[in-house]
Scaffold this active site. Structure first.
Site, PDB file in Angstrom:
ATOM      1  CE  LYS A  36      30.003  67.435  60.652  1.00  0.00           C
ATOM      2  NZ  LYS A  36      31.310  66.849  60.898  1.00  0.00           N
ATOM      3  NE  ARG A 129      34.688  62.791  65.596  1.00  0.00           N
ATOM      4  CZ  ARG A 129      34.131  63.675  64.769  1.00  0.00           C
ATOM      5  NH1 ARG A 129      33.134  64.437  65.183  1.00  0.00           N
ATOM      6  NH2 ARG A 129      34.556  63.793  63.531  1.00  0.00           N
TER       7      ARG A 129
HETATM    8  C1  LIG Z   1      32.270  67.677  60.675  1.00  0.00           C
HETATM    9  C2  LIG Z   1      33.631  67.278  60.279  1.00  0.00           C
HETATM   10  C3  LIG Z   1      34.455  68.204  59.622  1.00  0.00           C
HETATM   11  C4  LIG Z   1      34.047  69.635  59.355  1.00  0.00           C
HETATM   12  O1  LIG Z   1      34.125  70.405  60.529  1.00  0.00           O
HETATM   13  P1  LIG Z   1      33.896  71.998  60.481  1.00  0.00           P
HETATM   14  O2  LIG Z   1      34.261  72.429  61.852  1.00  0.00           O
HETATM   15  O3  LIG Z   1      32.461  72.223  60.166  1.00  0.00           O
HETATM   16  O4  LIG Z   1      34.811  72.548  59.451  1.00  0.00           O
HETATM   17  C5  LIG Z   1      35.695  67.762  59.200  1.00  0.00           C
HETATM   18  N1  LIG Z   1      36.120  66.503  59.421  1.00  0.00           N
HETATM   19  C6  LIG Z   1      35.352  65.597  60.056  1.00  0.00           C
HETATM   20  C7  LIG Z   1      35.892  64.222  60.262  1.00  0.00           C
HETATM   21  C8  LIG Z   1      34.087  65.953  60.504  1.00  0.00           C
HETATM   22  O5  LIG Z   1      33.340  65.037  61.137  1.00  0.00           O
END
Ligand SMILES: *Cc1c(COP(=O)(O)O)cnc(C)c1O
Length: 353
Positions: A36, A129
């Site tokens: 993302k 969250r």
């Molecule tokens: C963005 C996200 C991740 C990845 O996080 P990083 O810190 O970039 O490794 C993993 N799980 C969820 C649910 C996310 O939204």
């Protein structure tokens, strides 16, 4: 060369992916690569694919749609919206979930498309969250299991996001314990226990990750080299895969203090200045619409970003050893937040080396 440019070093990225692949493998974990942060840019996704990654995860359906290989699994990281359910089933194989109402809709859409959609039930143990509270996990799993179009494929947890809560043996164990209860109570096998993001890496390094956790979801650590709970660099990882280059469009000696009655700046903020006398000021063609100036760092340590408006950034280059000229580029290292906005901006050229 075209500016402003976000430049990705593919060789270094490949090395980082290989390092993380081996690291996870050595610790008996699998991971899905989170895309993302760079909008699942196909050139970058292809670097992952060539390095052997076959599971990709993104928060948004338009990004997942861009990941087109016959032999990859696609995870939707953000909880599905009811308004996009059909696309969720079409373009992702696995989605993270916490709402029975949404799972019911996923099931219906999956049955209509003749598919089974895999879900991960998220449990919230404190970051606040997504996820059901631990005390509700077993019951919620039971309700979700009633829907025939879905498979309860795993249990997951997220940290380091809203509350900035750091994973540890205790809070991760709440999740593995709930997974065990759910499997026992309903007589099912739960193939995946997904124990967090780049903030969970330190539990592998110090060997305290509960062994039941068999999956992680990794974005930042792969392309910035650091675990995100304590910002420790992982061994053999590159931190400088990305950089931003912008072009100087004006370079003139001007005062450091604005002249006249002081109102608000272009972004509606009240700004104050210190009189440093005349300075050599570069204006570059890149602004707040593309990136926040406090999320980037000039590679030339002797220059300083003074301010930004929507399409301009003003930089004090008075003390640099380099003799800049109009048309020259200025380079910056970037962070997670700036990678996100630069990737999203269609005004930023995406270049590779
Ligand atoms: C963005 C996200 C991740 C990845 O996080 P990083 O810190 O970039 O490794 C993993 N799980 C969820 C649910 C996310 O939204």
């Amino acid at each position: 060369m075209k500016y402003p440019a976000l430049i990705t070093n593919k060789a270094k990225l490949t090395e980082n992916i290989h390092t993380i692949n081996k690291f996870c493998n050595d610790h008996l974990k699998k991971y899905c690569a989170v895309t993302k942060c760079f909008c699942a840019n196909p050139e970058i996704v292809d670097v992952y694919y060539k390095a052997g990654v076959r599971e990709f995860a993104d928060a948004r359906i338009p990004n997942l749609k861009r990941i087109n290989y016959p032999d990859v699994a696609r995870w939707l990281l953000r909880l599905p919206m009811l308004s996009e359910i059909e696309d969720v089933v079409k373009y992702s194989d696995i989605s993270l979930n916490s709402e029975v109402k949404i799972v019911a809709a996923l099931s219906e859409a999956a049955l209509k498309l003749g598919k089974k959609h895999k879900i991960i039930l998220m449990i919230d143990v404190g970051d606040l969250r997504e996820g059901v509270l631990a005390e509700n996990a077993v019951e919620t799993a039971g309700e979700m299991l009633k829907y025939e179009g879905i498979e309860l494929y795993g249990i997951g947890v997220n940290f380091n996001c809203f509350g900035g809560i750091i994973p540890n043996v205790e809070n991760v164990s709440i999740v593995t314990e709930k997974a065990r209860e759910i499997a026992e109570k309903y007589g099912i096998d739960i193939p995946v226990i997904s124990g967090g993001n780049s903030g969970s890496m330190h539990l592998l390094t110090d060997q305290t990750m509960p062994s039941e956790v068999n999956y992680l979801r990794l974005g930042e650590v792969v392309f910035f080299g650091r675990e995100t709970s304590y910002q420790q660099l992982i061994e053999n990882m590159h931190e400088d895969i990305f950089r931003l280059e912008v072009e100087i469009i004006e370079l003139q000696k001007k005062p450091s203090m604005p002249i006249g009655e002081a109102g608000l700046n272009a972004l509606g903020e009240k700004v104050t200045f210190i009189d440093k006398g005349d300075m050599l000021r570069a204006i570059v063609a890149c602004g707040r619409q593309d990136v926040y100036m406090d999320k980037i760092t000039p590679l030339d340590e002797k220059i300083e970003i003074l301010g930004q408006s929507s399409d301009h950034m003003i930089i004090d280059v008075t003390h640099s050893d380099k003799k800049y000229e109009v048309g020259d580029a200025i380079s910056f290292s970037i962070s997670y937040a700036s990678l996100l906005s630069l990737s999203t901006s269609e005004y930023i050229y995406k270049l590779y080396e």
